[in-house]
Every structure is written in C-alpha cells, then in structure tokens.
Design a protein around this motif. Structure first.
Motif, PDB file in Angstrom:
ATOM      1  N   GLY A   1     -50.536  -9.531-106.588  1.00 27.95           N
ATOM      2  CA  GLY A   1     -51.406  -8.411-106.928  1.00 27.95           C
ATOM      3  C   GLY A   1     -51.836  -8.574-108.376  1.00 27.95           C
ATOM      4  O   GLY A   1     -52.992  -8.390-108.720  1.00 27.95           O
ATOM      5  N   LEU A   2     -50.910  -8.950-109.226  1.00 25.46           N
ATOM      6  CA  LEU A   2     -51.152  -9.422-110.584  1.00 25.46           C
ATOM      7  C   LEU A   2     -50.737 -10.893-110.575  1.00 25.46           C
ATOM      8  O   LEU A   2     -49.786 -11.267-109.901  1.00 25.46           O
ATOM      9  CB  LEU A   2     -50.306  -8.647-111.599  1.00 25.46           C
ATOM     10  CG  LEU A   2     -50.503  -7.134-111.635  1.00 25.46           C
ATOM     11  CD1 LEU A   2     -49.490  -6.493-112.579  1.00 25.46           C
ATOM     12  CD2 LEU A   2     -51.920  -6.781-112.062  1.00 25.46           C
ATOM     13  N   VAL A   3     -51.452 -11.711-111.305  1.00 25.09           N
ATOM     14  CA  VAL A   3     -51.198 -13.153-111.273  1.00 25.09           C
ATOM     15  C   VAL A   3     -50.251 -13.549-112.405  1.00 25.09           C
ATOM     16  O   VAL A   3     -50.503 -13.249-113.571  1.00 25.09           O
ATOM     17  CB  VAL A   3     -52.517 -13.944-111.370  1.00 25.09           C
ATOM     18  CG1 VAL A   3     -52.258 -15.438-111.435  1.00 25.09           C
ATOM     19  CG2 VAL A   3     -53.422 -13.606-110.180  1.00 25.09           C
ATOM     20  N   PHE A   4     -49.161 -14.225-112.026  1.00 26.32           N
ATOM     21  CA  PHE A   4     -48.167 -14.726-112.975  1.00 26.32           C
ATOM     22  C   PHE A   4     -48.287 -16.239-113.054  1.00 26.32           C
ATOM     23  O   PHE A   4     -48.321 -16.921-112.033  1.00 26.32           O
ATOM     24  CB  PHE A   4     -46.751 -14.354-112.517  1.00 26.32           C
ATOM     25  CG  PHE A   4     -46.485 -12.887-112.593  1.00 26.32           C
ATOM     26  CD1 PHE A   4     -45.860 -12.339-113.700  1.00 26.32           C
ATOM     27  CD2 PHE A   4     -46.875 -12.042-111.565  1.00 26.32           C
ATOM     28  CE1 PHE A   4     -45.623 -10.976-113.774  1.00 26.32           C
ATOM     29  CE2 PHE A   4     -46.642 -10.682-111.622  1.00 26.32           C
ATOM     30  CZ  PHE A   4     -46.013 -10.147-112.738  1.00 26.32           C
ATOM     31  N   THR A   5     -48.316 -16.766-114.272  1.00 26.97           N
ATOM     32  CA  THR A   5     -48.460 -18.193-114.505  1.00 26.97           C
ATOM     33  C   THR A   5     -47.096 -18.868-114.545  1.00 26.97           C
ATOM     34  O   THR A   5     -46.154 -18.349-115.138  1.00 26.97           O
ATOM     35  CB  THR A   5     -49.180 -18.438-115.847  1.00 26.97           C
ATOM     36  OG1 THR A   5     -50.434 -17.750-115.807  1.00 26.97           O
ATOM     37  CG2 THR A   5     -49.439 -19.900-116.080  1.00 26.97           C
ATOM     38  N   ASP A   6     -47.021 -20.040-113.936  1.00 27.69           N
ATOM     39  CA  ASP A   6     -45.805 -20.853-113.921  1.00 27.69           C
ATOM     40  C   ASP A   6     -45.885 -21.866-115.063  1.00 27.69           C
ATOM     41  O   ASP A   6     -46.186 -23.035-114.870  1.00 27.69           O
ATOM     42  CB  ASP A   6     -45.672 -21.562-112.568  1.00 27.69           C
ATOM     43  CG  ASP A   6     -44.489 -22.503-112.500  1.00 27.69           C
ATOM     44  OD1 ASP A   6     -43.571 -22.383-113.333  1.00 27.69           O
ATOM     45  OD2 ASP A   6     -44.494 -23.367-111.607  1.00 27.69           O
ATOM     46  N   ASP A   7     -45.587 -21.420-116.277  1.00 27.26           N
ATOM     47  CA  ASP A   7     -45.680 -22.277-117.454  1.00 27.26           C
ATOM     48  C   ASP A   7     -44.671 -23.421-117.450  1.00 27.26           C
ATOM     49  O   ASP A   7     -44.899 -24.450-118.077  1.00 27.26           O
ATOM     50  CB  ASP A   7     -45.492 -21.449-118.736  1.00 27.26           C
ATOM     51  CG  ASP A   7     -46.639 -20.477-118.958  1.00 27.26           C
ATOM     52  OD1 ASP A   7     -47.785 -20.809-118.603  1.00 27.26           O
ATOM     53  OD2 ASP A   7     -46.377 -19.372-119.477  1.00 27.26           O
ATOM     54  N   ASP A   8     -43.555 -23.245-116.758  1.00 26.96           N
ATOM     55  CA  ASP A   8     -42.501 -24.262-116.750  1.00 26.96           C
ATOM     56  C   ASP A   8     -42.587 -25.212-115.556  1.00 26.96           C
ATOM     57  O   ASP A   8     -41.680 -26.019-115.340  1.00 26.96           O
ATOM     58  CB  ASP A   8     -41.126 -23.598-116.799  1.00 26.96           C
ATOM     59  CG  ASP A   8     -40.898 -22.870-118.114  1.00 26.96           C
ATOM     60  OD1 ASP A   8     -41.263 -23.427-119.167  1.00 26.96           O
ATOM     61  OD2 ASP A   8     -40.376 -21.746-118.081  1.00 26.96           O
ATOM     62  N   GLU A   9     -43.633 -25.091-114.763  1.00 29.51           N
ATOM     63  CA  GLU A   9     -43.919 -25.985-113.631  1.00 29.51           C
ATOM     64  C   GLU A   9     -42.820 -26.007-112.575  1.00 29.51           C
ATOM     65  O   GLU A   9     -42.539 -27.026-111.971  1.00 29.51           O
ATOM     66  CB  GLU A   9     -44.217 -27.395-114.136  1.00 29.51           C
ATOM     67  CG  GLU A   9     -45.427 -27.427-115.055  1.00 29.51           C
ATOM     68  CD  GLU A   9     -45.767 -28.825-115.555  1.00 29.51           C
ATOM     69  OE1 GLU A   9     -45.069 -29.805-115.185  1.00 29.51           O
ATOM     70  OE2 GLU A   9     -46.735 -28.928-116.312  1.00 29.51           O
ATOM     71  N   TYR A  10     -42.203 -24.860-112.321  1.00 24.03           N
ATOM     72  CA  TYR A  10     -41.220 -24.760-111.249  1.00 24.03           C
ATOM     73  C   TYR A  10     -41.858 -25.030-109.889  1.00 24.03           C
ATOM     74  O   TYR A  10     -41.257 -25.668-109.034  1.00 24.03           O
ATOM     75  CB  TYR A  10     -40.596 -23.355-111.201  1.00 24.03           C
ATOM     76  CG  TYR A  10     -39.670 -23.043-112.333  1.00 24.03           C
ATOM     77  CD1 TYR A  10     -38.401 -23.596-112.393  1.00 24.03           C
ATOM     78  CD2 TYR A  10     -40.041 -22.163-113.340  1.00 24.03           C
ATOM     79  CE1 TYR A  10     -37.526 -23.296-113.427  1.00 24.03           C
ATOM     80  CE2 TYR A  10     -39.173 -21.850-114.374  1.00 24.03           C
ATOM     81  CZ  TYR A  10     -37.928 -22.421-114.418  1.00 24.03           C
ATOM     82  OH  TYR A  10     -37.070 -22.122-115.442  1.00 24.03           O
TER      83      TYR A  10
END
Length: 129
Positions: free
Chosen positions: A91-100
C-alpha cells in the motif's frame, strides 16, 4: 518512492524515533537520515525502507493483502504486500536497500509477508528545506 509524511510524534528520549502518517497510514519508525529539523504537525518528503537486525523471515501469503502491522509495542512490524525486485508494495512502497529480496527470485511478483525489526524513514532534502 517519495511520499509526503505528516509528523505526528517525536520521541523526547529516542532522538531518531518518529511517528508519521502517510495516506492515512500511521506508523513509528526511525529517521536514519534527516538533513534538517523536523516539527510535529508539519509535512515532509520521505522515502521508506526497513531494517533487519537478525534473520530475514519471509514467506508467501495466500491473501492478496497490502498492509503494515505493528507487533505489540515493539518497533517490529509485519509488512505484507506484493514483492518486486527491490521493493515491497504494502500500500506504501518500502525499498530493499540491503538487497535481501535478490535471494528470493522465486517470490517475485507474489504476495509475501516479512518481519522487520524497524521501519527506516529518510527525510528528503528539497529546495524549500
């Protein structure tokens, strides 16, 4: 993704802790990047990610659900939504900065649930701040 977040609460003891509201969704996270002073009742541009302190717990869910759910009174959250290459749309977009997510190609474009230890909030610099 950039959102406009209304600051609802600043913790007087934990400097980075901030409660914000975006598109009617209120949650508490940690302002890991904040290049200016923020104030309660004002809105700011933000992007969001998450922090995993121990192991990533991720699995598919049957229901096509997009939501974030706080776990008790802790900073832990369940994030449920559609997994993309480097984001989860809850619903809100969360970024995967750590490339999990790169370790889970079989889950791409599926609805998943992950448990995160905290939500990371980056307050973005604009020409007006």
């Amino acid at each position: 993704m950039v959102y406009t977040a209304l600051v609802k609460r600043l913790d007087p003891l934990i400097e980075e802790e901030v409660t914000i509201e975006i598109e009617g969704v209120e949650f508490t996270g940690f302002a890991f990047i904040c290049p200016y002073k923020i104030e309660i009742g004002k809105s700011y541009p933000v992007s969001m990610g998450f922090t995993i302190l121990n192991e990533l717990i991720i699995h598919t869910i049957q229901e096509k659900k997009k939501e974030i759910e706080r776990i008790g009174l802790s900073y832990d959250y369940y994030i449920r939504g559609l997994l993309h290459e480097d984001t989860i749309d809850a619903g809100l977009v969360f970024t995967d900065d750590d490339e999990y997510f790169s370790d889970y190609p079989e889950l791409m474009n599926k609805y998943i649930e992950i448990k995160v230890d905290r939500i990371s909030i980056e307050f973005l610099r604009t020409t007006t701040n």
